[in-house]
Design a protein around this motif. Structure first.
Motif, PDB file in Angstrom:
ATOM      1  N   GLN A  97      77.603  15.262  45.320  1.00  0.00           N
ATOM      2  CA  GLN A  97      77.994  15.859  46.593  1.00  0.00           C
ATOM      3  C   GLN A  97      77.218  17.162  46.815  1.00  0.00           C
ATOM      4  N   HIS A  98      77.010  17.500  48.063  1.00  0.00           N
ATOM      5  CA  HIS A  98      76.408  18.780  48.470  1.00  0.00           C
ATOM      6  C   HIS A  98      75.073  19.075  47.773  1.00  0.00           C
ATOM      7  N   PRO A  99      74.093  18.197  47.905  1.00  0.00           N
ATOM      8  CA  PRO A  99      72.785  18.457  47.291  1.00  0.00           C
ATOM      9  C   PRO A  99      72.106  19.684  47.898  1.00  0.00           C
ATOM     10  N   GLU A 100      71.400  20.428  47.034  1.00  0.00           N
ATOM     11  CA  GLU A 100      70.659  21.612  47.491  1.00  0.00           C
ATOM     12  C   GLU A 100      69.293  21.640  46.843  1.00  0.00           C
ATOM     13  N   LEU A 101      68.301  22.018  47.645  1.00  0.00           N
ATOM     14  CA  LEU A 101      66.922  22.063  47.164  1.00  0.00           C
ATOM     15  C   LEU A 101      66.460  23.504  47.061  1.00  0.00           C
ATOM     16  N   ARG A 102      65.776  23.838  45.963  1.00  0.00           N
ATOM     17  CA  ARG A 102      65.241  25.189  45.837  1.00  0.00           C
ATOM     18  C   ARG A 102      63.954  25.198  45.022  1.00  0.00           C
ATOM     19  N   VAL A 103      62.994  26.009  45.430  1.00  0.00           N
ATOM     20  CA  VAL A 103      61.822  26.241  44.584  1.00  0.00           C
ATOM     21  C   VAL A 103      62.198  27.358  43.615  1.00  0.00           C
ATOM     22  N   GLU A 104      62.095  27.073  42.317  1.00  0.00           N
ATOM     23  CA  GLU A 104      62.592  28.008  41.290  1.00  0.00           C
ATOM     24  C   GLU A 104      61.571  28.206  40.168  1.00  0.00           C
ATOM     25  N   GLU A 105      61.793  29.244  39.382  1.00  0.00           N
ATOM     26  CA  GLU A 105      61.069  29.395  38.118  1.00  0.00           C
ATOM     27  C   GLU A 105      61.758  28.525  37.071  1.00  0.00           C
ATOM     28  N   CYS A 106      61.009  27.688  36.373  1.00  0.00           N
ATOM     29  CA  CYS A 106      61.572  26.827  35.324  1.00  0.00           C
ATOM     30  C   CYS A 106      60.727  26.978  34.067  1.00  0.00           C
ATOM     31  N   GLU A 107      61.284  26.495  32.958  1.00  0.00           N
ATOM     32  CA  GLU A 107      60.522  26.429  31.711  1.00  0.00           C
ATOM     33  C   GLU A 107      59.386  25.428  31.881  1.00  0.00           C
ATOM     34  N   ARG A 108      58.217  25.779  31.389  1.00  0.00           N
ATOM     35  CA  ARG A 108      57.128  24.802  31.389  1.00  0.00           C
ATOM     36  C   ARG A 108      57.454  23.736  30.332  1.00  0.00           C
ATOM     37  N   PRO A 109      57.355  22.434  30.673  1.00  0.00           N
ATOM     38  CA  PRO A 109      57.752  21.414  29.683  1.00  0.00           C
ATOM     39  C   PRO A 109      56.817  21.389  28.475  1.00  0.00           C
ATOM     40  N   GLU A 110      57.386  21.033  27.341  1.00  0.00           N
ATOM     41  CA  GLU A 110      56.610  20.854  26.107  1.00  0.00           C
ATOM     42  C   GLU A 110      56.442  19.356  25.883  1.00  0.00           C
ATOM     43  N   PRO A 111      55.218  18.859  25.766  1.00  0.00           N
ATOM     44  CA  PRO A 111      55.071  17.404  25.556  1.00  0.00           C
ATOM     45  C   PRO A 111      55.529  16.995  24.155  1.00  0.00           C
ATOM     46  N   ASP A 112      56.284  15.870  24.090  1.00  0.00           N
ATOM     47  CA  ASP A 112      56.620  15.274  22.797  1.00  0.00           C
ATOM     48  C   ASP A 112      55.362  14.659  22.190  1.00  0.00           C
ATOM     49  N   ASP A 113      55.517  14.125  20.986  1.00  0.00           N
ATOM     50  CA  ASP A 113      54.358  13.552  20.285  1.00  0.00           C
ATOM     51  C   ASP A 113      53.683  12.425  21.076  1.00  0.00           C
ATOM     52  N   ASP A 114      54.498  11.655  21.821  1.00  0.00           N
ATOM     53  CA  ASP A 114      53.923  10.523  22.568  1.00  0.00           C
ATOM     54  C   ASP A 114      53.705  10.871  24.043  1.00  0.00           C
ATOM     55  N   GLU A 115      53.718  12.158  24.366  1.00  0.00           N
ATOM     56  CA  GLU A 115      53.582  12.568  25.767  1.00  0.00           C
ATOM     57  C   GLU A 115      52.325  13.399  26.008  1.00  0.00           C
ATOM     58  N   VAL A 116      52.004  13.495  27.276  1.00  0.00           N
ATOM     59  CA  VAL A 116      50.865  14.268  27.739  1.00  0.00           C
ATOM     60  C   VAL A 116      51.398  15.312  28.717  1.00  0.00           C
ATOM     61  N   LEU A 117      50.872  16.523  28.637  1.00  0.00           N
ATOM     62  CA  LEU A 117      51.237  17.526  29.645  1.00  0.00           C
ATOM     63  C   LEU A 117      50.191  17.479  30.755  1.00  0.00           C
ATOM     64  N   VAL A 118      50.666  17.297  31.977  1.00  0.00           N
ATOM     65  CA  VAL A 118      49.765  17.164  33.121  1.00  0.00           C
ATOM     66  C   VAL A 118      49.915  18.392  34.012  1.00  0.00           C
ATOM     67  N   ARG A 119      48.782  19.000  34.365  1.00  0.00           N
ATOM     68  CA  ARG A 119      48.809  20.041  35.394  1.00  0.00           C
ATOM     69  C   ARG A 119      48.737  19.323  36.737  1.00  0.00           C
ATOM     70  N   VAL A 120      49.810  19.395  37.500  1.00  0.00           N
ATOM     71  CA  VAL A 120      49.919  18.613  38.726  1.00  0.00           C
ATOM     72  C   VAL A 120      48.999  19.203  39.801  1.00  0.00           C
ATOM     73  N   ARG A 121      48.335  18.330  40.541  1.00  0.00           N
ATOM     74  CA  ARG A 121      47.474  18.746  41.650  1.00  0.00           C
ATOM     75  C   ARG A 121      48.127  18.472  42.996  1.00  0.00           C
ATOM     76  N   CYS A 122      48.777  17.332  43.089  1.00  0.00           N
ATOM     77  CA  CYS A 122      49.241  16.884  44.396  1.00  0.00           C
ATOM     78  C   CYS A 122      50.384  15.885  44.200  1.00  0.00           C
ATOM     79  N   THR A 123      51.466  16.034  44.982  1.00  0.00           N
ATOM     80  CA  THR A 123      52.622  15.130  44.857  1.00  0.00           C
ATOM     81  C   THR A 123      53.128  14.758  46.247  1.00  0.00           C
ATOM     82  N   GLY A 124      53.353  13.474  46.477  1.00  0.00           N
ATOM     83  CA  GLY A 124      53.827  12.996  47.768  1.00  0.00           C
ATOM     84  C   GLY A 124      55.346  13.021  47.855  1.00  0.00           C
ATOM     85  N   VAL A 125      55.843  13.229  49.080  1.00  0.00           N
ATOM     86  CA  VAL A 125      57.286  13.150  49.319  1.00  0.00           C
ATOM     87  C   VAL A 125      57.619  11.690  49.604  1.00  0.00           C
ATOM     88  N   CYS A 126      58.564  11.154  48.828  1.00  0.00           N
ATOM     89  CA  CYS A 126      58.975   9.748  48.944  1.00  0.00           C
ATOM     90  C   CYS A 126      60.249   9.672  49.787  1.00  0.00           C
TER      91      CYS A 126
END
Ligand SMILES: [Zn+2]
Ligand SMILES: [Zn+2]
Length: 384
Positions: free
Chosen positions: A36-65
């Motif tokens: 209920q009551h969804p809210e959107l905000r641009v915030e400061e977050c922790e930068r994710p740490e990739p697990d052993d089987d993951e890749v960290l991607v610097r995002v360039r562009c993301t579409g709104v779905c």
């Protein structure tokens, strides 16, 4: 790092029975019953740490779905329209492209600097569904931007097994900005490609296609159909702006379903043959299926892609009479869909760049979602 975070209140509806798993994890299988009551905000977050089987991607562009939009829209009681699997708070966004900046210890398919995009569903590979080859319907799935942090962010951590290299596309575009924008539209293209060629069987070059809805999914689908050798592409779309985008893409048979008689139009354009391929991309199924029922070509394939809460009445006798078949299609995982869409784009057969009609900076990503809510754009993108 900065990211677009969606938060909402966990308030299951009185008549909704939570599963034990939902109660324990606060991952809702049907978001519209719980959040209920969804809210959107641009915030400061922790930068994710990739697990052993993951890749960290610097995002360039993301579409709104459309799903991002539905997560921010509510009914009169404040419950979100989006009705599938989610957990909040979460960084949303899943139609993205970026560059690999860090690799986990076990990653060997990618290295720093590779431009990549990703499938949305992180599957386990071990459950019954995965072992049958239905990775998109994994029993233990997580989804980027739905239950795990997504890509309206400076960085996203992604399992290696759902990443795809897009460097092949660079040659098809003049500059980096166009390359990244086009690559961010791979995901919606794969939704269509999977429906038409992963699910449906027997679609052929020269087929007449009818797209019921020319929003972001319909428009990318029309492009995929043309790339696949469509005889004619017909589309119905009530938004003047979206019909104009389709016309700019070179599609000639695009009509307003409110001001015209869709059945008569389809019969006119196909000279009475009907649509060989009908694609439901509008969600307005109570309006579109009566049209589909009446314009099935012999052997027609109906591909159901949209996410509609309502159920239409189907004239089943007409499906028998036309030896027609219907395919439900959800997602895009596996079956080599991503690499084939990337090849089509690299070869210049599939160009979605003209579909991109609005772009925003990450700092204004909440405005990007608001823009998409107007339902007049082709594709709204956020650039990091
Ligand atoms: Zn999407
Ligand atoms: Zn699985």
């Amino acid at each position: 790092m900065r990211a677009l975070v969606l938060d909402a209140e966990w308030n299951p509806r009185d008549d909704y029975e939570l599963s034990p798993e939902e109660s324990e994890t606060h991952k809702a299988m049907n978001s519209g019953q719980v959040w209920q009551h969804p809210e959107l905000r641009v915030e400061e977050c922790e930068r994710p740490e990739p697990d052993d089987d993951e890749v960290l991607v610097r995002v360039r562009c993301t579409g709104v779905c459309g799903s991002d939009v539905a997560m921010t829209e509510t009914d009169d009681d404040g419950y979100m329209h989006y009705s599938a699997y989610t957990r909040y708070p979460n960084v949303i966004g899943h139609e993205f492209v970026g560059d690999v900046v860090e690799t986990g210890a076990d990653v060997d398919l990618f290295e720093e600097g590779d431009p990549v995009t990703a499938e949305v569903t992180d599957y386990c590979g071990r459950c019954e569904m995965c072992r049958r080859g239905h990775h998109g319907h994994c029993n233990n799935f997580e989804q980027l931007g739905f239950t795990i942090p997504g890509a309206f962010a400076e960085y996203v951590a992604v399992p290696e097994k759902i990443l795809w290299d897009v460097s092949e596309l660079r040659n098809a575009y003049e500059d980096d900005r166009s390359f990244y924008r086009a690559a961010a539209t791979i995901e919606p293209s794969t939704i269509n490609y999977y429906g038409l060629f992963g699910r449906a069987e027997g679609i052929q070059p020269g087929d007449y296609y009818v797209f019921h809805g020319a929003g972001p999914i319909g428009l990318t689908g029309m492009n995929v159909a043309r790339a696949a050798g469509a005889g004619k592409v017909i589309a119905f779309e009530p938004s003047d702006e979206r019909r104009a985008i389709a016309a700019d893409l070179g599609f000639q048979h695009v009509y307003n379903p409110i001001e015209t008689d869709p059945v008569a139009m389809i019969n006119e354009v196909t000279e009475g043959m009907g649509g060989d391929v009908h694609v439901e991309t509008s969600g307005a199924v109570t309006q579109t299926y009566p049209v589909i029922d009446d314009t099935l070509a012999e052997g027609a394939n109906v591909v159901h892609i949209s996410n509609a809460a309502t159920a239409p009445e189907l004239a089943l006798r007409k499906y028998q009479g036309a030896t027609a078949q219907m395919y439900g299609s959800e997602g895009h995982t596996g079956q080599g869909i991503y690499p084939r869409v990337i090849r089509l784009m690299a070869a210049g057969h599939l160009d979605n760049l003209p579909i991109v009609t609005s772009t925003f900076d990450l700092a204004d990503a909440d405005d990007a979602v608001r823009q998409a809510r107007k339902r007049i754009d082709g594709k709204v993108l956020v650039e990091m």
